[in-house]
Design a protein around this motif. Structure first.
Motif, PDB file in Angstrom:
ATOM      1  N   ARG A  59      42.424   0.115 -17.419  1.00  0.00           N
ATOM      2  CA  ARG A  59      41.464  -0.786 -16.771  1.00  0.00           C
ATOM      3  C   ARG A  59      41.760  -0.880 -15.274  1.00  0.00           C
ATOM      4  NH1 ARG A  59      41.521  -6.426 -19.343  1.00  0.00           N
ATOM      5  NH2 ARG A  59      39.627  -6.619 -18.128  1.00  0.00           N
ATOM      6  N   PHE A  60      40.719  -0.984 -14.486  1.00  0.00           N
ATOM      7  CA  PHE A  60      40.780  -1.163 -13.035  1.00  0.00           C
ATOM      8  C   PHE A  60      41.456   0.001 -12.309  1.00  0.00           C
ATOM      9  CE2 PHE A  60      40.720  -5.449 -14.906  1.00  0.00           C
ATOM     10  CZ  PHE A  60      39.539  -5.913 -14.362  1.00  0.00           C
ATOM     11  N   SER A  61      41.579   1.165 -12.947  1.00  0.00           N
ATOM     12  CA  SER A  61      42.244   2.304 -12.305  1.00  0.00           C
ATOM     13  C   SER A  61      41.277   3.243 -11.593  1.00  0.00           C
ATOM     14  CB  SER A  61      43.062   3.099 -13.336  1.00  0.00           C
ATOM     15  OG  SER A  61      42.208   3.700 -14.297  1.00  0.00           O
ATOM     16  N   TRP A  95      36.094  -1.266 -15.992  1.00  0.00           N
ATOM     17  CA  TRP A  95      35.541   0.090 -16.019  1.00  0.00           C
ATOM     18  C   TRP A  95      34.143   0.054 -15.410  1.00  0.00           C
ATOM     19  CZ3 TRP A  95      38.109  -1.783 -20.444  1.00  0.00           C
ATOM     20  CH2 TRP A  95      39.304  -1.130 -20.751  1.00  0.00           C
ATOM     21  N   PRO A  96      33.693   1.166 -14.828  1.00  0.00           N
ATOM     22  CA  PRO A  96      32.314   1.205 -14.327  1.00  0.00           C
ATOM     23  C   PRO A  96      31.337   0.854 -15.459  1.00  0.00           C
ATOM     24  CG  PRO A  96      33.526   3.134 -13.595  1.00  0.00           C
ATOM     25  CD  PRO A  96      34.400   2.425 -14.589  1.00  0.00           C
ATOM     26  N   CYS A 145      29.987   0.858 -20.920  1.00  0.00           N
ATOM     27  CA  CYS A 145      31.335   0.741 -20.372  1.00  0.00           C
ATOM     28  C   CYS A 145      31.918   2.153 -20.313  1.00  0.00           C
ATOM     29  CB  CYS A 145      32.155  -0.171 -21.278  1.00  0.00           C
ATOM     30  SG  CYS A 145      33.769  -0.571 -20.639  1.00  0.00           S
ATOM     31  N   ILE A 146      31.973   2.726 -19.118  1.00  0.00           N
ATOM     32  CA  ILE A 146      32.244   4.151 -18.940  1.00  0.00           C
ATOM     33  C   ILE A 146      33.564   4.378 -18.215  1.00  0.00           C
ATOM     34  CG2 ILE A 146      31.308   6.305 -18.000  1.00  0.00           C
ATOM     35  CD1 ILE A 146      29.559   4.983 -20.216  1.00  0.00           C
ATOM     36  N   ASP A 147      34.337   5.321 -18.715  1.00  0.00           N
ATOM     37  CA  ASP A 147      35.576   5.702 -18.032  1.00  0.00           C
ATOM     38  C   ASP A 147      35.208   6.413 -16.733  1.00  0.00           C
ATOM     39  OD1 ASP A 147      38.098   5.343 -19.870  1.00  0.00           O
ATOM     40  OD2 ASP A 147      36.479   5.992 -21.185  1.00  0.00           O
TER      41      ASP A 147
END
Length: 158
Positions: A59-61, A95-96, A145-147
């Motif tokens: 998350r948040f990366s 995540w985007p 919710c996409i990586d």
């Protein structure tokens, strides 16, 4: 009697893990197909993990999480347009997130209420993330919710 109980437990454990319950995630043939070696040569280790091994980035990366420039988000594996910037919003998930996909370019697999339906690129089959029914009510009500590792961003004027 003790041996009979142990034998029954062992048989029960193995029968609960039968091949009948192990189904292939996706038997569809995609128009872009490559070997693992070819994908590994083209993708970053994180993109390979997400797209080809159904992984999830931390998350948040992703730098794309807070990207609000105009443009289009494409598959990091095959450059298929997946999401428009006008449909991106900050869900707070890390995540985007998008409330709408580009129809026909994103495929969906079955999922669960907790994890949502799995999303894939409809062209190369790469794992993108999951879609949930807790998105903005004033639009679609969906949260894709996409990586970020599964995406590349192309600014509007390029």
């Amino acid at each position: 009697m003790k041996k009979l109980i142990i034998l029954t437990l062992i048989i029960t454990c193995f029968s609960c893990n039968s091949n009948a319950q192990k189904t292939k995630k996706d038997s569809k043939t995609y128009s872009v197909t490559k070997t693992d070696a070819e994908w590994k040569a083209e993708l970053s280790p994180m993109a390979f993990y997400v797209l080809r091994e159904n992984g999830t980035e931390p998350r948040f990366s992703s730098p794309l999480n807070k990207n609000y420039k105009e443009g289009i988000y494409v598959c990091a594996g095959c450059n298929t347009p997946l999401f428009k910037s006008e449909h991106k919003y900050d869900s707070g998930s890390g995540w985007p997130s998008f409330d709408k996909e580009i129809k026909g370019n994103v495929a969906f697999s079955s999922g669960s209420e907790m994890y949502g339906r799995e999303e894939h690129c409809a062209v190369c089959g790469g794992h993108l993330g999951h879609v949930f029914n807790d998105g903005p009510k004033e639009t679609t009500g969906l949260r894709h919710c996409i990586d970020g590792a599964a995406l590349k961003f192309i600014p509007k004027n390029e």
